[in-house]
Design a protein around this motif. Sequence first.
Motif, PDB file in Angstrom:
ATOM      1  N   GLU A 199      31.935  17.227   5.253  1.00 51.24           N
ATOM      2  CA  GLU A 199      31.821  18.055   6.455  1.00 51.24           C
ATOM      3  C   GLU A 199      30.424  18.647   6.525  1.00 51.24           C
ATOM      4  N   GLN A 200      29.872  18.621   7.728  1.00 55.78           N
ATOM      5  CA  GLN A 200      28.718  19.437   8.088  1.00 55.78           C
ATOM      6  C   GLN A 200      28.925  19.752   9.561  1.00 55.78           C
ATOM      7  N   SER A 201      28.146  20.679  10.099  1.00 54.34           N
ATOM      8  CA  SER A 201      28.351  20.990  11.514  1.00 54.34           C
ATOM      9  C   SER A 201      27.384  20.166  12.347  1.00 54.34           C
ATOM     10  N   PRO A 202      27.854  19.652  13.485  1.00 55.21           N
ATOM     11  CA  PRO A 202      26.934  18.929  14.375  1.00 55.21           C
ATOM     12  C   PRO A 202      25.806  19.861  14.831  1.00 55.21           C
ATOM     13  N   THR A 203      26.152  21.103  15.133  1.00 57.62           N
ATOM     14  CA  THR A 203      25.118  22.113  15.421  1.00 57.62           C
ATOM     15  C   THR A 203      25.580  23.447  14.831  1.00 57.62           C
ATOM     16  N   HIS A 204      26.081  24.405  15.624  1.00 53.02           N
ATOM     17  CA  HIS A 204      26.399  25.710  15.046  1.00 53.02           C
ATOM     18  C   HIS A 204      27.784  25.748  14.387  1.00 53.02           C
ATOM     19  N   LEU A 207      27.505   2.655   5.515  1.00 55.14           N
ATOM     20  CA  LEU A 207      27.586   4.075   5.183  1.00 55.14           C
ATOM     21  C   LEU A 207      28.707   4.673   6.038  1.00 55.14           C
ATOM     22  N   ILE A 208      29.449   5.593   5.453  1.00 53.76           N
ATOM     23  CA  ILE A 208      30.569   6.204   6.176  1.00 53.76           C
ATOM     24  C   ILE A 208      30.022   7.156   7.239  1.00 53.76           C
ATOM     25  N   TYR A 209      30.649   7.132   8.412  1.00 47.45           N
ATOM     26  CA  TYR A 209      30.237   8.043   9.485  1.00 47.45           C
ATOM     27  C   TYR A 209      31.479   8.495  10.241  1.00 47.45           C
ATOM     28  N   GLY A 210      31.637   9.805  10.402  1.00 51.87           N
ATOM     29  CA  GLY A 210      32.813  10.283  11.135  1.00 51.87           C
ATOM     30  C   GLY A 210      33.006  11.773  10.964  1.00 51.87           C
ATOM     31  N   GLY A 211      34.257  12.213  10.983  1.00 51.43           N
ATOM     32  CA  GLY A 211      34.500  13.643  10.874  1.00 51.43           C
ATOM     33  C   GLY A 211      35.973  13.972  10.770  1.00 51.43           C
ATOM     34  N   ASP A 212      36.250  15.273  10.649  1.00 48.23           N
ATOM     35  CA  ASP A 212      37.638  15.747  10.695  1.00 48.23           C
ATOM     36  C   ASP A 212      38.155  15.484  12.105  1.00 48.23           C
ATOM     37  N   TYR A 213      39.331  14.920  12.174  1.00 44.00           N
ATOM     38  CA  TYR A 213      39.917  14.639  13.488  1.00 44.00           C
ATOM     39  C   TYR A 213      41.248  15.381  13.555  1.00 44.00           C
ATOM     40  N   ASN A 214      41.352  16.298  14.547  1.00 43.62           N
ATOM     41  CA  ASN A 214      42.552  17.129  14.675  1.00 43.62           C
ATOM     42  C   ASN A 214      43.245  16.856  16.012  1.00 43.62           C
ATOM     43  N   PRO A 215      43.770  15.642  16.193  1.00 42.96           N
ATOM     44  CA  PRO A 215      44.336  15.250  17.488  1.00 42.96           C
ATOM     45  C   PRO A 215      45.556  16.070  17.863  1.00 42.96           C
ATOM     46  N   ASP A 223      26.847   8.348   0.227  1.00 43.00           N
ATOM     47  CA  ASP A 223      27.085   7.092   0.939  1.00 43.00           C
ATOM     48  C   ASP A 223      27.900   7.333   2.198  1.00 43.00           C
ATOM     49  N   GLY A 224      27.955   8.578   2.644  1.00 37.43           N
ATOM     50  CA  GLY A 224      28.697   8.852   3.867  1.00 37.43           C
ATOM     51  C   GLY A 224      28.332  10.212   4.415  1.00 37.43           C
ATOM     52  N   VAL A 225      28.357  10.303   5.738  1.00 37.60           N
ATOM     53  CA  VAL A 225      28.003  11.536   6.419  1.00 37.60           C
ATOM     54  C   VAL A 225      29.090  11.836   7.443  1.00 37.60           C
ATOM     55  N   MET A 226      29.764  12.971   7.272  1.00 38.31           N
ATOM     56  CA  MET A 226      30.853  13.302   8.190  1.00 38.31           C
ATOM     57  C   MET A 226      30.704  14.749   8.671  1.00 38.31           C
ATOM     58  N   PHE A 227      31.514  15.099   9.644  1.00 42.71           N
ATOM     59  CA  PHE A 227      31.370  16.405  10.287  1.00 42.71           C
ATOM     60  C   PHE A 227      32.696  17.148  10.350  1.00 42.71           C
ATOM     61  N   PHE A 228      32.603  18.465  10.452  1.00 44.74           N
ATOM     62  CA  PHE A 228      33.689  19.226  11.030  1.00 44.74           C
ATOM     63  C   PHE A 228      33.204  19.592  12.413  1.00 44.74           C
ATOM     64  N   GLN A 229      33.859  19.186  13.419  1.00 44.65           N
ATOM     65  CA  GLN A 229      34.944  18.247  13.534  1.00 44.65           C
ATOM     66  C   GLN A 229      34.629  17.303  14.666  1.00 44.65           C
ATOM     67  N   TRP A 230      35.531  16.335  14.906  1.00 43.62           N
ATOM     68  CA  TRP A 230      35.265  15.357  15.959  1.00 43.62           C
ATOM     69  C   TRP A 230      35.115  16.039  17.322  1.00 43.62           C
ATOM     70  N   GLU A 243      38.761  13.325  -9.846  1.00 41.92           N
ATOM     71  CA  GLU A 243      38.683  12.699  -8.519  1.00 41.92           C
ATOM     72  C   GLU A 243      38.153  11.281  -8.623  1.00 41.92           C
ATOM     73  N   ASP A 244      38.429  10.471  -7.599  1.00 43.03           N
ATOM     74  CA  ASP A 244      37.852   9.123  -7.563  1.00 43.03           C
ATOM     75  C   ASP A 244      36.471   9.131  -6.920  1.00 43.03           C
ATOM     76  N   VAL A 245      36.280  10.059  -6.008  1.00 47.00           N
ATOM     77  CA  VAL A 245      34.958  10.173  -5.399  1.00 47.00           C
ATOM     78  C   VAL A 245      34.742  11.649  -5.055  1.00 47.00           C
ATOM     79  N   VAL A 246      33.513  12.107  -5.285  1.00 44.58           N
ATOM     80  CA  VAL A 246      33.186  13.506  -4.980  1.00 44.58           C
ATOM     81  C   VAL A 246      32.857  13.618  -3.497  1.00 44.58           C
ATOM     82  N   SER A 247      33.397  14.650  -2.855  1.00 39.60           N
ATOM     83  CA  SER A 247      33.011  14.899  -1.465  1.00 39.60           C
ATOM     84  C   SER A 247      32.757  16.386  -1.285  1.00 39.60           C
ATOM     85  N   ASN A 248      31.930  16.712  -0.303  1.00 36.85           N
ATOM     86  CA  ASN A 248      31.480  18.098  -0.179  1.00 36.85           C
ATOM     87  C   ASN A 248      31.310  18.523   1.274  1.00 36.85           C
ATOM     88  N   ASP A 249      31.514  19.813   1.508  1.00 35.54           N
ATOM     89  CA  ASP A 249      31.278  20.409   2.824  1.00 35.54           C
ATOM     90  C   ASP A 249      30.002  21.239   2.736  1.00 35.54           C
TER      91      ASP A 249
END
Length: 664
Positions: A303-308, A6-14, A336-343, A263-269
């Motif tokens: 994208e989802q928020s880790p907390t607030h 399963l995908i796990y991660g987030g937006d990364y703004n280095p 099939d994946g859970v990601m966040f805004f942001q790293w 789209e090839d895959v649907v993704s949502n925030d």
Amino acid sequence: MNFPHLIYGGDYNPEQWPEDIWIEDARLMQEAGVNLVSLGIFAWSKIQPTQNEFDFDWLDRLMDLLHAHGVNVNLATPTASPPAWLVRGYPDVLPVTDTGATLWHGSRRHYCPHSISYRKHAAEIAARLAERYTNHPALKMWHVDNEYASGVTECFCDASAAAFREWLKQKYSSLDRLNESWGTTFWSQHYSDWEEIHPPRKAPAAINPSQQLDWARFNSDSWLACFDEQKAILNKFSPNLPVTTNFMGFHKPADYWKFASHEDVVSNDNYPDTFDPEWMVQSGMICDLMRSLGDRHPWILMEQSPTHVNWRQRNPTKRPGVMRLCSYQAIARGADGVMFFQWRASKAGAEKHHSGMLPHGGTDTRVWREVKALGNELPKLDSVLASQVKADVAIVLDWENWWALELDSKPSNDLKLLPQLYAYYKPLFDCNITVDFAHPESDLSRYKLVIAPNLYMVNDSTVKNINRYVENGGNLVMSFFSGIVDQNEQIRLDGYPAPFREMLGLLVEEYAPYPETLTNTIRATNGRSFECMLWSDVIHLKNAKAIASYEQDYYAGSAAITHNTFGKGNAFYVGTVPDKNGMEWLLEQVCRMADIQPISTNAPAGVELLQRVNGNSSFIFALNHSNEKVNVPIERRGSDLLTGTEINGSVALEPSGVAVIQLK
Ligand code: GLA
């Protein structure tokens, strides 16, 4: 999608951080089980600091660094935030409001989708990125722009007006057809030259509704055209990589049925407001929409928020366990994946008070511990990958109907689509009946029950599809103010709801909307009485029978909710908005008639149950939203993938606890 876990991660703004932090980032990502990051979403000015200068060196180093740490990349085209040099050199990039005000640089999403300068530069940077990174081993997916049709939903500049005229010419080919479709004999609105047509800019009184509706269609198509243009470029360089753009749940300005099909895959925030005691229902409904948009293929919680978050009036923390619960809810409902805004939580800028997977306080924090624990737990669910969720019930949702229904100058401007969808969705959620959303022209025969709330605007193909569904044995619940206008927003004459009168076995003679302070009551044939609000249809029965009737007002004693048999099927009509108890009573009867089974009939209150299936493998997800420890009866034997425990009869869940049971 072709991921081993399963995908796990987030937006990364280095780009917001000095380079020595990147190494720590990569190490901590590895520690937290991160396997995918969305990179570069807002990095346009870093990649292209001036018009003639591109700097990819930093991005090269990052891609290599991430790859070395086993972190894959969902690389973004950074086109959601045009750089200052672009705006200064090409002011036509900036969007204009309906009163002619310019929206300036200094935030994000400050572009007109019809600006030729914007489109040209966006295409160029997409091509440069694709060319450079298509063969990079870290690259696994493309992310186009960010949240289309947010911030600016429409632009009223002259370029937009010209593009609107072109779109109308394509659609109508002649002015006669346009005049006819828009009903321009009304208020002397006749057009004799295409140049006379403008966007629905601010006007003294109600604007032509057909014009407004075409404007909504046109804008949605324009955002999609921006996506398509970039997708074509990315596909050219990377024919085998999936391309997505992140959705925003029930987002009115963009027709996601159309978007999803490109789209090839649907993704949502998804950012549920956890102060709302029904957040899990709202959020479940969004997850179900995403699964439905992708024709039940797995989707990604991008994208989802880790907390607030930081953009509500007050921003709740996600209490211990709630982030995990939100994550499993998405998976249970087909992600099939859970990601966040942001790293890493930002140090500067408008989102510095938004939570990150790695908080300002670093790794000795509750949020980090929960983020890390979840990332290390998800690989236990490899067998769930690519499994699907099946639903016997569908709620009809059509973006064009949504736009038309909520245009002004209606019997009641209090009538909004989403609360009505929700009123039907909630009782089904509460008893663990899984619901899809369906386009009204799609194949409905796969569903035992179809619910069509306020399907006000219907084209001929929808009319045929819905009537045929019932005739062939389907069970339909249709609510008031359905079948009223055609696709041009013109009344379908011959008594309401003209195209469905025969199927429903009734005639609606008039509508009687209520002010907020007034309600009525309806009495069901079994003697129970319920409150009803917002609206009453005054109904004459033809073949249908009343199953509930109004108790007050000049139409007291007449039918409020009806049942008719039509062909081999059943058609229910709901002429009002029953209260919660009334809705539960209605859906209980309808589900019994349609033979709809919940996943379990005896789950404790507050427990959400879902099932994913893949060939012979079947998984029950049990999520405890209550504050109590509960025992959830599980009728079949299995084992909990998260704990390894054998399940025989029931599973115990702590508050916010989750079990994922692979059935034997
Ligand atoms: C949206 C955007 C992100 C960020 C988050 C904050 O989903 O896509 O860039 O602004 O909201 O919640």
